[in-house]
Design a protein around this motif. Structure first.
Motif, PDB file in Angstrom:
ATOM      1  N   GLU A 133      35.240   1.677 -27.284  1.00 17.71           N
ATOM      2  CA  GLU A 133      35.362   2.685 -28.337  1.00 17.71           C
ATOM      3  C   GLU A 133      34.088   3.529 -28.438  1.00 17.71           C
ATOM      4  O   GLU A 133      34.161   4.751 -28.641  1.00 17.71           O
ATOM      5  CB  GLU A 133      35.666   2.007 -29.678  1.00 17.71           C
ATOM      6  CG  GLU A 133      37.070   1.421 -29.755  1.00 17.71           C
ATOM      7  CD  GLU A 133      37.340   0.697 -31.066  1.00 17.71           C
ATOM      8  OE1 GLU A 133      36.360   0.489 -31.832  1.00 17.71           O
ATOM      9  OE2 GLU A 133      38.500   0.343 -31.324  1.00 17.71           O
ATOM     10  N   ALA A 134      32.931   2.892 -28.299  1.00 13.72           N
ATOM     11  CA  ALA A 134      31.665   3.636 -28.346  1.00 13.72           C
ATOM     12  C   ALA A 134      31.575   4.615 -27.179  1.00 13.72           C
ATOM     13  O   ALA A 134      31.168   5.769 -27.348  1.00 13.72           O
ATOM     14  CB  ALA A 134      30.498   2.662 -28.318  1.00 13.72           C
ATOM     15  N   ALA A 135      31.974   4.153 -26.004  1.00 13.43           N
ATOM     16  CA  ALA A 135      31.931   5.021 -24.832  1.00 13.43           C
ATOM     17  C   ALA A 135      32.884   6.203 -24.996  1.00 13.43           C
ATOM     18  O   ALA A 135      32.540   7.350 -24.671  1.00 13.43           O
ATOM     19  CB  ALA A 135      32.283   4.217 -23.583  1.00 13.43           C
ATOM     20  N   ARG A 136      34.080   5.925 -25.469  1.00 11.43           N
ATOM     21  CA  ARG A 136      35.059   7.001 -25.646  1.00 11.43           C
ATOM     22  C   ARG A 136      34.579   8.034 -26.672  1.00 11.43           C
ATOM     23  O   ARG A 136      34.756   9.236 -26.489  1.00 11.43           O
ATOM     24  CB  ARG A 136      36.396   6.411 -26.109  1.00 11.43           C
ATOM     25  CG  ARG A 136      37.190   5.743 -25.009  1.00 11.43           C
ATOM     26  CD  ARG A 136      37.749   6.788 -24.038  1.00 11.43           C
ATOM     27  NE  ARG A 136      38.425   6.152 -22.919  1.00 11.43           N
ATOM     28  CZ  ARG A 136      37.835   5.810 -21.779  1.00 11.43           C
ATOM     29  NH1 ARG A 136      36.525   6.038 -21.615  1.00 11.43           N
ATOM     30  NH2 ARG A 136      38.512   5.241 -20.801  1.00 11.43           N
ATOM     31  N   LYS A 137      33.978   7.565 -27.755  1.00 11.64           N
ATOM     32  CA  LYS A 137      33.507   8.475 -28.798  1.00 11.64           C
ATOM     33  C   LYS A 137      32.493   9.472 -28.258  1.00 11.64           C
ATOM     34  O   LYS A 137      32.458  10.640 -28.692  1.00 11.64           O
ATOM     35  CB  LYS A 137      32.893   7.671 -29.951  1.00 11.64           C
ATOM     36  CG  LYS A 137      32.387   8.534 -31.096  1.00 11.64           C
ATOM     37  CD  LYS A 137      31.893   7.680 -32.260  1.00 11.64           C
ATOM     38  CE  LYS A 137      31.391   8.556 -33.400  1.00 11.64           C
ATOM     39  NZ  LYS A 137      30.934   7.741 -34.560  1.00 11.64           N
ATOM     40  N   HIS A 138      31.684   9.033 -27.296  1.00  5.69           N
ATOM     41  CA  HIS A 138      30.624   9.894 -26.772  1.00  5.69           C
ATOM     42  C   HIS A 138      30.900  10.369 -25.343  1.00  5.69           C
ATOM     43  O   HIS A 138      29.990  10.847 -24.663  1.00  5.69           O
ATOM     44  CB  HIS A 138      29.293   9.154 -26.847  1.00  5.69           C
ATOM     45  CG  HIS A 138      28.857   8.865 -28.254  1.00  5.69           C
ATOM     46  ND1 HIS A 138      28.262   9.815 -29.053  1.00  5.69           N
ATOM     47  CD2 HIS A 138      28.981   7.739 -29.016  1.00  5.69           C
ATOM     48  CE1 HIS A 138      28.002   9.286 -30.245  1.00  5.69           C
ATOM     49  NE2 HIS A 138      28.422   8.033 -30.248  1.00  5.69           N
ATOM     50  N   ALA A 139      32.151  10.241 -24.904  1.00  8.99           N
ATOM     51  CA  ALA A 139      32.583  10.740 -23.590  1.00  8.99           C
ATOM     52  C   ALA A 139      31.750  10.153 -22.457  1.00  8.99           C
ATOM     53  O   ALA A 139      31.266  10.867 -21.570  1.00  8.99           O
ATOM     54  CB  ALA A 139      32.539  12.269 -23.554  1.00  8.99           C
ATOM     55  N   LYS A 140      31.595   8.826 -22.494  1.00 12.52           N
ATOM     56  CA  LYS A 140      30.875   8.113 -21.448  1.00 12.52           C
ATOM     57  C   LYS A 140      31.821   7.138 -20.752  1.00 12.52           C
ATOM     58  O   LYS A 140      32.859   6.745 -21.296  1.00 12.52           O
ATOM     59  CB  LYS A 140      29.686   7.338 -22.046  1.00 12.52           C
ATOM     60  CG  LYS A 140      28.714   8.189 -22.870  1.00 12.52           C
ATOM     61  CD  LYS A 140      27.994   9.229 -22.035  1.00 12.52           C
ATOM     62  CE  LYS A 140      27.133  10.161 -22.865  1.00 12.52           C
ATOM     63  NZ  LYS A 140      25.945   9.533 -23.438  1.00 12.52           N
ATOM     64  N   LEU A 141      31.458   6.728 -19.548  1.00 11.62           N
ATOM     65  CA  LEU A 141      32.230   5.737 -18.806  1.00 11.62           C
ATOM     66  C   LEU A 141      32.083   4.364 -19.457  1.00 11.62           C
ATOM     67  O   LEU A 141      31.028   4.040 -20.015  1.00 11.62           O
ATOM     68  CB  LEU A 141      31.748   5.664 -17.362  1.00 11.62           C
ATOM     69  CG  LEU A 141      31.868   6.927 -16.508  1.00 11.62           C
ATOM     70  CD1 LEU A 141      31.049   6.766 -15.224  1.00 11.62           C
ATOM     71  CD2 LEU A 141      33.325   7.213 -16.182  1.00 11.62           C
ATOM     72  N   ALA A 142      33.127   3.561 -19.367  1.00 12.89           N
ATOM     73  CA  ALA A 142      33.076   2.175 -19.827  1.00 12.89           C
ATOM     74  C   ALA A 142      33.575   1.286 -18.699  1.00 12.89           C
ATOM     75  O   ALA A 142      34.570   1.598 -18.038  1.00 12.89           O
ATOM     76  CB  ALA A 142      33.940   1.981 -21.068  1.00 12.89           C
ATOM     77  N   GLY A 143      32.879   0.166 -18.470  1.00 10.83           N
ATOM     78  CA  GLY A 143      33.278  -0.705 -17.372  1.00 10.83           C
ATOM     79  C   GLY A 143      32.927  -2.151 -17.622  1.00 10.83           C
ATOM     80  O   GLY A 143      32.262  -2.491 -18.598  1.00 10.83           O
ATOM     81  N   ALA A 144      33.377  -3.011 -16.705  1.00  8.29           N
ATOM     82  CA  ALA A 144      33.104  -4.440 -16.818  1.00  8.29           C
ATOM     83  C   ALA A 144      33.332  -5.108 -15.472  1.00  8.29           C
ATOM     84  O   ALA A 144      34.032  -4.571 -14.603  1.00  8.29           O
ATOM     85  CB  ALA A 144      33.993  -5.092 -17.880  1.00  8.29           C
ATOM     86  N   PHE A 145      32.751  -6.288 -15.319  1.00 11.82           N
ATOM     87  CA  PHE A 145      32.969  -7.129 -14.141  1.00 11.82           C
ATOM     88  C   PHE A 145      34.107  -8.088 -14.463  1.00 11.82           C
ATOM     89  O   PHE A 145      34.063  -8.794 -15.467  1.00 11.82           O
ATOM     90  CB  PHE A 145      31.695  -7.912 -13.802  1.00 11.82           C
ATOM     91  CG  PHE A 145      31.750  -8.629 -12.486  1.00 11.82           C
ATOM     92  CD1 PHE A 145      31.158  -8.082 -11.365  1.00 11.82           C
ATOM     93  CD2 PHE A 145      32.398  -9.846 -12.355  1.00 11.82           C
ATOM     94  CE1 PHE A 145      31.196  -8.735 -10.141  1.00 11.82           C
ATOM     95  CE2 PHE A 145      32.447 -10.513 -11.152  1.00 11.82           C
ATOM     96  CZ  PHE A 145      31.845  -9.956 -10.030  1.00 11.82           C
ATOM     97  N   ALA A 146      35.124  -8.117 -13.629  1.00 16.26           N
ATOM     98  CA  ALA A 146      36.307  -8.950 -13.861  1.00 16.26           C
ATOM     99  C   ALA A 146      36.216 -10.235 -13.051  1.00 16.26           C
ATOM    100  O   ALA A 146      36.080 -10.192 -11.833  1.00 16.26           O
ATOM    101  CB  ALA A 146      37.572  -8.189 -13.498  1.00 16.26           C
ATOM    102  N   TYR A 147      36.315 -11.360 -13.734  1.00 19.99           N
ATOM    103  CA  TYR A 147      36.248 -12.669 -13.071  1.00 19.99           C
ATOM    104  C   TYR A 147      37.656 -13.160 -12.744  1.00 19.99           C
ATOM    105  O   TYR A 147      38.092 -14.196 -13.214  1.00 19.99           O
ATOM    106  CB  TYR A 147      35.526 -13.678 -13.962  1.00 19.99           C
ATOM    107  CG  TYR A 147      34.032 -13.482 -14.029  1.00 19.99           C
ATOM    108  CD1 TYR A 147      33.178 -14.195 -13.204  1.00 19.99           C
ATOM    109  CD2 TYR A 147      33.472 -12.555 -14.915  1.00 19.99           C
ATOM    110  CE1 TYR A 147      31.799 -14.012 -13.255  1.00 19.99           C
ATOM    111  CE2 TYR A 147      32.102 -12.368 -14.970  1.00 19.99           C
ATOM    112  CZ  TYR A 147      31.267 -13.098 -14.139  1.00 19.99           C
ATOM    113  OH  TYR A 147      29.908 -12.905 -14.194  1.00 19.99           O
ATOM    114  N   GLY A 148      38.370 -12.417 -11.932  1.00 23.55           N
ATOM    115  CA  GLY A 148      39.693 -12.848 -11.528  1.00 23.55           C
ATOM    116  C   GLY A 148      40.706 -11.728 -11.583  1.00 23.55           C
ATOM    117  O   GLY A 148      40.519 -10.704 -12.259  1.00 23.55           O
ATOM    118  N   LEU A 149      41.816 -11.929 -10.873  1.00 20.02           N
ATOM    119  CA  LEU A 149      42.843 -10.905 -10.746  1.00 20.02           C
ATOM    120  C   LEU A 149      43.497 -10.577 -12.082  1.00 20.02           C
ATOM    121  O   LEU A 149      43.679  -9.412 -12.443  1.00 20.02           O
ATOM    122  CB  LEU A 149      43.898 -11.369  -9.733  1.00 20.02           C
ATOM    123  CG  LEU A 149      45.075 -10.424  -9.476  1.00 20.02           C
ATOM    124  CD1 LEU A 149      44.585  -9.075  -8.981  1.00 20.02           C
ATOM    125  CD2 LEU A 149      46.034 -11.059  -8.454  1.00 20.02           C
TER     126      LEU A 149
END
Length: 288
Positions: A218-234
């Motif tokens: 939500e913070a990223a979307r509010k300021h038009a920034k990318l949001a990401g994460a490392f996924a530990y599995g399919l």
């Protein structure tokens, strides 16, 4: 971008998505998440292979991987001219490490353990030339080996990417302030460290992690920034994709190699598969 970047007509997927986020209306209904991989091994051949695969980005990992500057240079060279976006995860907030990653021609940096606005301002400033920041002047490879310094200086501040990692509860709480910093282009959750910080080491699922991820998105979307994460599995990667994260790391080279070997061995040894050593032939036959 001029210099080496001008030799490639391939779009930078992360930059293109960021531009869409910054344009009102165009960020709605974005295509599915961009998928990437962390590279821990100092092997240019693996990096080159990644450039041939349908990956959207790779992160050359100097924090967790046993990588020095010469290895990072060669891995970046192996990815030149490919459509995949190249980030270097630097080992710390050190300005010289950030500058070096950009000088050798990476599309951007990923900076670990950013928990406050002040920290975010410092690392963002290290990625931009004055007056927008305080990046030093030595873009040897990035400028095409000094082939067009004026052109590189003109475009670099708009093209390089600064992705900061949110890896603490404090960082999650400050996500909106961090996202508001000019020069910060993305927020990327370090799920392993965040799980440890939240008191659930090794467990990257659950309500606390879901709430943290939602807050950062939500913070990223509010300021038009990318949001990401490392996924530990399919299953986790699919969940993040459904949630609309912009960039999802689906693993690293070592983890995926191990999983591939284990899966292949399990399939070969499954009932009905090829006979194992010592199980074929007549009774009493021994293997050499």
């Amino acid at each position: 971008m001029t210099g080496l970047s001008a030799q490639s007509n391939a779009p930078n997927g992360l930059s293109s998505r960021l531009q869409l986020l910054r344009q009102p209306g165009l960020g709605d209904g974005l295509d599915p998440s961009l998928l990437g991989l962390f590279l821990l091994w100092s092997e240019p051949g693996i990096a080159e292979l990644c450039g041939l695969l349908p990956l959207d980005f790779v992160v050359i990992d100097m924090e967790a991987g046993a990588l020095g500057r010469p290895e990072v240079l060669r891995m970046t060279q192996a990815l030149t001219g490919r459509a995949v976006s190249v980030l270097v995860r630097v080992p710390s907030h050190d300005q010289h490490a950030i500058e070096h990653a950009l000088d050798i021609g990476a599309d951007g940096v990923m900076v670990p353990k950013v928990s406050t606005r002040v920290e975010a301002e410092a690392v963002a400033a290290a990625t931009r030339f004055p007056p927008a920041g305080r990046r030093g002047v030595n873009p040897v490879r990035a400028s095409g080996y000094f082939g067009d310094l004026p052109g590189y200086f003109e475009q670099a501040n708009d093209r390089v990417l600064c992705v900061v990692q949110i890896e603490t509860a404090h960082g999650v709480g400050n996500a909106e302030e961090i996202a508001a910093v000019p020069g910060v282009d993305g927020l990327f959750l370090g799920m392993g460290d965040l799980a440890m910080a939240l008191g659930q080491p090794g467990v990257t699922t659950g309500s606390a992690m879901d709430e943290a991820r939602t807050q950062v998105l939500e913070a990223a979307r509010k300021h038009a920034k990318l949001a990401g994460a490392f996924a530990y599995g399919l299953a986790t990667a699919r969940q993040y994709r459904a949630e609309g994260l912009d960039m999802i790391a689906v693993g690293n080279d070592i983890k995926l190699l191990r999983e591939g070997i284990e899966q292949t061995l399990a399939q070969v040894r499954a009932p009905g598969g090829p006979a194992l050593p010592g199980t074929s032939g007549s009774a009493g036959t021994t293997q050499p």
